[in-house]
Design a protein around this motif. Structure first.
Motif, PDB file in Angstrom:
ATOM      1  N   SER A  15       1.155  -1.368  -0.369  1.00 59.68           N
ATOM      2  CA  SER A  15      -0.160   0.254   0.248  1.00 59.68           C
ATOM      3  C   SER A  15       0.656   1.235   0.422  1.00 59.68           C
ATOM      4  N   GLN A  18       1.610   1.635  -3.607  1.00 61.66           N
ATOM      5  CA  GLN A  18       0.788   2.764  -4.365  1.00 61.66           C
ATOM      6  C   GLN A  18       0.925   3.592  -3.916  1.00 61.66           C
ATOM      7  N   THR A  21       4.052   5.750  -5.574  1.00 62.99           N
ATOM      8  CA  THR A  21       3.970   5.930  -6.971  1.00 62.99           C
ATOM      9  C   THR A  21       2.521   7.390  -7.167  1.00 62.99           C
TER      10      THR A  21
END
Length: 322
Positions: A15, A18, A21
């Protein structure tokens, strides 16, 4: 993922990356949008400015664009953080809130997480002598991430306190866990990912190249992700302006300039003589013409006059022209 302890790096790593990103994508789109808006503007001047003035104005405009862009990202990020926290969103990773169900009692209730404040060494099991950060009161509660060889146990349900006892198998330098993956990622650093041995420690493939900790970077290895994001992950802003293109686009029909210098005695005498000489030349041309004009006018007036002689009572004669 629920088999990992809330303080375990492996629970939150996916997580968090992510989130990282998304932060990079947000920074890139923000910069592109700001540049498009900036380049769509026009620089209008009433007069063609010099190269120095032009470059100074461009630098000021670019710096203003950079400051405004960074400030907007910071304000939006704070707004998102407040919305997530005040909405009471429950993470599926059981790190800020989790549901407890007692088989002997009907219904379920929600317990909020408490992260220890301080170092890893916590040996007192009474939990009375140590401070904890409550996810119900704060969203940025964090603790050092590590690898634990136990999953959610009895201590997990004691007032929602996450205790690092027994100690972890290993810790991940710079990485934090906390109430939400987003907040813990923003407070983490990427120092582990500059080191090949650290990447090997957490099982990262040899195909992954460590980050370059070059001396040219304005960010230190232990800079937190929040600082990187607030600066939009930008190492340097490069400004390129073209004065020739500007001048050609604003090419004036005529140019003029004034030259100012302090006066002196020799300059004054020269100007005075120039004025006298110029005045003499003008009068030498104009005066003869004026004299001829008035002489002709006078002759004409005399030629048109008719003399008349009259006698008065005293016998005197009067001559006049009519």
């Amino acid at each position: 993922m629920s088999r990992f302890y809330p303080l375990d790096f492996r629970l939150m790593a996916m997580s968090q990356f992510q989130i990282l990103t998304l932060l990079c994508q947000t920074a890139a789109s923000t910069i592109n949008s700001a540049l498009n808006q900036f380049l769509a503007q026009k620089m209008v001047t009433s007069q063609a400015v010099s190269r120095e003035v032009f470059e100074a104005q461009v630098v000021a405009l670019v710096e203003q664009m950079q400051t405004t862009t960074v400030a907007n990202v910071k304000y939006i990020d704070q707004l998102v953080s407040l919305v997530i926290f005040n909405s009471g969103i429950m993470s599926a990773l059981n790190n800020n809130y989790y549901i407890i169900q007692n088989p002997l009692q009907p219904g379920v209730y929600i317990q909020h997480g408490n992260y220890p404040v301080g170092n890893y060494i916590i040996s007192d099991s009474s939990n009375l002598n140590y401070n904890y950060c409550d996810c119900k009161l704060m969203s940025n509660c964090t603790f050092q991430a590590g690898y634990y060889n136990y999953s959610i146990g009895p201590s997990h349900g004691v007032a929602g306190i996450y205790k690092p006892t027994p100690p972890p198998i290993l810790i991940v330098p710079g990485m934090l866990v906390g109430c939400l993956p987003r907040d813990s990622m923003l407070q983490s650093t990427l120092e582990c990912f500059y080191n090949r041995s650290c990447l090997n420690l957490i099982g990262i493939s040899q195909a992954i190249i460590p980050l370059n900790a070059g001396a040219s970077s304005r960010f230190r290895v232990n800079t937190i992700v929040n600082t990187l994001f607030e600066q939009l992950f930008v190492e340097t802003w490069q400004n390129s302006s073209n004065f020739t293109s500007y001048y050609n686009a604003c090419y004036p029909e005529a140019c003029s300039y004034t030259y100012t210098q302090p006066g002196n005695f020799l300059y004054a005498i020269t100007m005075l003589l120039s004025l006298i000489g110029g005045l003499t030349t003008v009068l030498g041309i104009v005066v003869p013409l004026l004299v001829k004009f008035f002489r002709r006018l006078l002759v004409k007036c005399r030629g048109d006059a008719v003399p008349t002689i009259e006698n008065d009572l005293a016998g005197r004669r009067f001559f006049y022209f009519s």
